[in-house]
Write an enzyme that holds these catalytic residues in place. Sequence first.
Site, mmCIF file in Angstrom:
data_model
loop_
_atom_site.group_PDB
_atom_site.id
_atom_site.type_symbol
_atom_site.label_atom_id
_atom_site.label_comp_id
_atom_site.label_asym_id
_atom_site.label_seq_id
_atom_site.Cartn_x
_atom_site.Cartn_y
_atom_site.Cartn_z
ATOM 1 N N GLU A 178 0.802 -1.224 0.000
ATOM 2 C CA GLU A 178 0.000 0.000 0.000
ATOM 3 C C GLU A 178 0.839 1.281 0.000
ATOM 4 O O GLU A 178 0.397 2.291 -0.526
ATOM 5 C CB GLU A 178 -0.942 0.001 1.206
ATOM 6 C CG GLU A 178 -2.074 -0.996 1.091
ATOM 7 C CD GLU A 178 -3.031 -0.704 -0.047
ATOM 8 O OE1 GLU A 178 -3.364 0.476 -0.254
ATOM 9 O OE2 GLU A 178 -3.415 -1.657 -0.756
ATOM 10 N N SER B 76 -55.622 -20.296 31.640
ATOM 11 C CA SER B 76 -55.454 -21.293 32.720
ATOM 12 C C SER B 76 -54.030 -21.381 33.239
ATOM 13 O O SER B 76 -53.813 -21.982 34.305
ATOM 14 C CB SER B 76 -55.886 -22.668 32.215
ATOM 15 O OG SER B 76 -57.222 -22.602 31.796
#
Lengths: 814, 169
Positions: free
Chosen positions: A210, A494
């Site tokens: 780079e 329930s």
Amino acid sequence: MARPTQSRRRRNRIPPRRPRGARRDRRRGRSALFGFSSWLWLCAAAAFIGGVATGVQLKRLDHTVTQRFEGRLFRVPSRVYSAPAIVYPGLNWRQADLLGVLVRLGYREAESGDHSLEPGQVRWGTQRARVHLRAFSHPRRSEPNRDIELRLAGNEIESILELPQRREVAAVLLEPEFVGAYYGLDRAQRELVRLGDVPQHLIDAVLAIEDQRFLDHHGIDPLRVVGAFLANLRAGGIAQGGSTLTQQLVKNFFLTSERTYRRKTLEAVMALLVELRYSKELILEAYLNEIYLGQRGATAIHGVGEASRLFFGKSVRDLSVAEATLIAGIIHSPNGNSPYRDRATALARRNLVLKHMWKQGRLDEVTYNASRSVPLRLAHVTHEANHVRYFSDALRQQLPEVYDAAVLENAGLRIYSTLDTRLQRAAAAAVNEGLAELERRYPRLRGDKPGSRLEACLIALRPQTGEIVAMVGGRDYGFSQYNRCTQARRQPGSAFKPFVYAAALEPVGGGPAITLANRLDDSPFQVKLTHSVWQPQNYDHEYHGNVSPRSALENSYNVATARLGHRIGIDRVIQLARRLGIESHLPAVPSLALGVAEVTPLELARAYATFANGGIRPDLRMFEDLVAENGRTLARRDIAFERALDAGTAYLMTSLLEGVVDRGTGAGVRATGLRGAIAGKTGTTNDTYDAWFAGYTPELVAVVWVGFDEPKSHGLTGASGALPIWIRFVQEATGGEVRGAFFPPTNVVEVAIDPISGRRALSGCPARETELFLLGTEPVDTCPGDGLPAVAGHQRDPAAWVVDRFLDWLRRAQ
Amino acid sequence: MKNFSLLSLLLLGIVLGCALRIPGSYGGRKPFHLHDVADGGDAARRASQHLLLEGLATDTQEQAPRARDFYERSLQVDPGNPYAYLVLGRHYVEQGEGTRALGFLEKARALFRGESAVHPDIEAHLAGLRGAALSASGDTAQAASLLLHAQRAAPEQWSDGQLSADELR
């Protein structure tokens, strides 16, 4: 003649009149002189203004640069980790999904020729497996690299040896799995690394490909610019960039990717400013942490630390030369050169980097040649599971308030959660497969639009420690982030009834309201309200006369339960539900006994956990530690619990709820072959908007809810809608074998009773069954009855009574 | 006469019943140490016990937070392990968190009821630790009697009024 005129003018002090032409000449001369100086002035002024403007602009740019570099350089999303997996001899490694855990942790299969394994490598054989466990850091449980060998016997781990000493170890902890993060809008993830932790060969690789003169230039590399210009000229377009690392960093930090002269100029100026102010080391470290290196699903991967984990499943400091060069090679085009997309291109780029390094003298020839021939071995990429985000969202609510969204998205915290990834996956599969099965079986349930689809949620926790181990708040987080486990308040039907029975069985104010020998009246019943009359009905629209509490709960009789709730007082039920962990509003109405109050699945799970935990209510927790980026513990959530119900009553409830699973509305559990200690209760609302199953084993509580988001009947009961999902989950979680048992406390006794009368059954009683009682609440009347109060022994021959009891005992022991 | 015979039979049954429980009792016993029961139970229990032992070893090196982590991992493997609650109760007593310790000790007591054979010292340890926890919480009157009970029942370990990690290990 002209003179007198002049003298007169002189006398009159009038300036002589100049000839027209002379005046023009003079003006012309003066104008030429002014024009030159004005240009000078203009230029000076322009230069001054330009200088000031440039200065201001430079100052502004400098401010921008310093603000970023001297503030928080990176926004790092906070990460959520699972509870660590624990491996020990005797563990069923297939059921524990050991291979899956290792794959998700990024462990890679070693080549068969490798004798020594690197950290993060595994070699799986038929009778043994070798794993080089990676080190992980944690404020309290940091672990070094450990090379271990697992000896396998079928599905079981026979022993664990630590190499090279071959020392036998009792248990090893795997590092926690990364399960999600709190991302900002950019969905960028990075693992920050310090330059000192980055191996030199990775730095060399990046510089070689780079910016090879990085250490020599001042932010701009003129040679590289000229070289790029010539290369582009030859190529007839942009083939090569001339940007240095500093320019790339500046572009990523402050600018856009647009290709304009203005942007390039700003980039160059800011690069110079950065180089002027900061050291090369700092710039390089920032670059290595910032650089974009690809995607994991929707998440952008930034920095070599994160890339190292993604590609190779290891820390950056452990990267080999071949691995480091592969990462450096993809910087140029992270997606185009991604090894997951195109292995050949990635390898070609890697070899190019190696070549550059060798040519630049950064690599010796031997390493160059060796690294070129290393095959590409990548870690398996696991995408963050969407269903875990329900858990992460709920976890966020449990963190201390100071850790708000902004902090979590930026501060790079590590949150060690209680999530069990295996159970979470099992829960997600159970919800999705269960709902799909319901839609196959009942086509009317299929929604036309995503918003009208049948939904479900599943929450699972450990009753002893209160750890929430799995949470799936809906069938698709991508579509709906609404967490039905924590946000949806629905009628439990329930599934609320156990609180009525617990309130009735609890010994308060001198004793319990009922014992399990009592009979409950399941005959027509009505309560006059202010403006109406409430008359509960049973699900089968029939009445069942005198029934035992056990039978009433097992068969979920509404009328008997409503009578019981009315008899003991609804306030007593509310008070008990509150103690067990129900925090939602509970209206003091008779129908509360049948579950008309709206609660969240999370609350229900907590209340059932109190039954499972012998009456001790656990504090629910979703994380253990919250750790700062620097490793300091910021918050911790310890195991905590409190007694909410006496142990005896809790055990009676567990026994009743075991009956529901063995013989009652939850019998579907046994029909699938699931064995062991299981207790639970179905729940169905009258209009069948909601179907529930809340159940537990000694080590796991799970609550499932099924319904539509909008109030709409689905016609499913708890047994047909929620229970199948619960069973799928528990079967997967336990492997079909439930571990542990529910133990009675010392204040619970077992007594034989006559099931018809509820009296203590002695020899000669025509029918008998055993029932549980809190010590001191056993029935005193006997069967066969003598009509006398039967505190045994008082009215009868003591010896005969003892014999009777002894024979009873023998009968039970057989 | 008939009643007398039946009563004798009953007494015989009781004696036999007691005899059957002998393996669970520890007459002339040596003090309880966790490593004595480390290899009992199923795989999860054994792993859990070994994690507890590692934790206790860490605790003796005065690394209490790290030790606690071992204890909690032990619970992760076997949430029903009463020894883990006992050890955590001891840990919190040492940390001066009496109220928290009491919760763990109560849980331990409840779980020990489900264990097939429990060393008699466990009862002394539960009492002593409960006493120490109450003492830390300020209830000195009840604490004193519990500690006294522990000293009488397990003098080797409770003579100094506390139970160290090493003594339990």
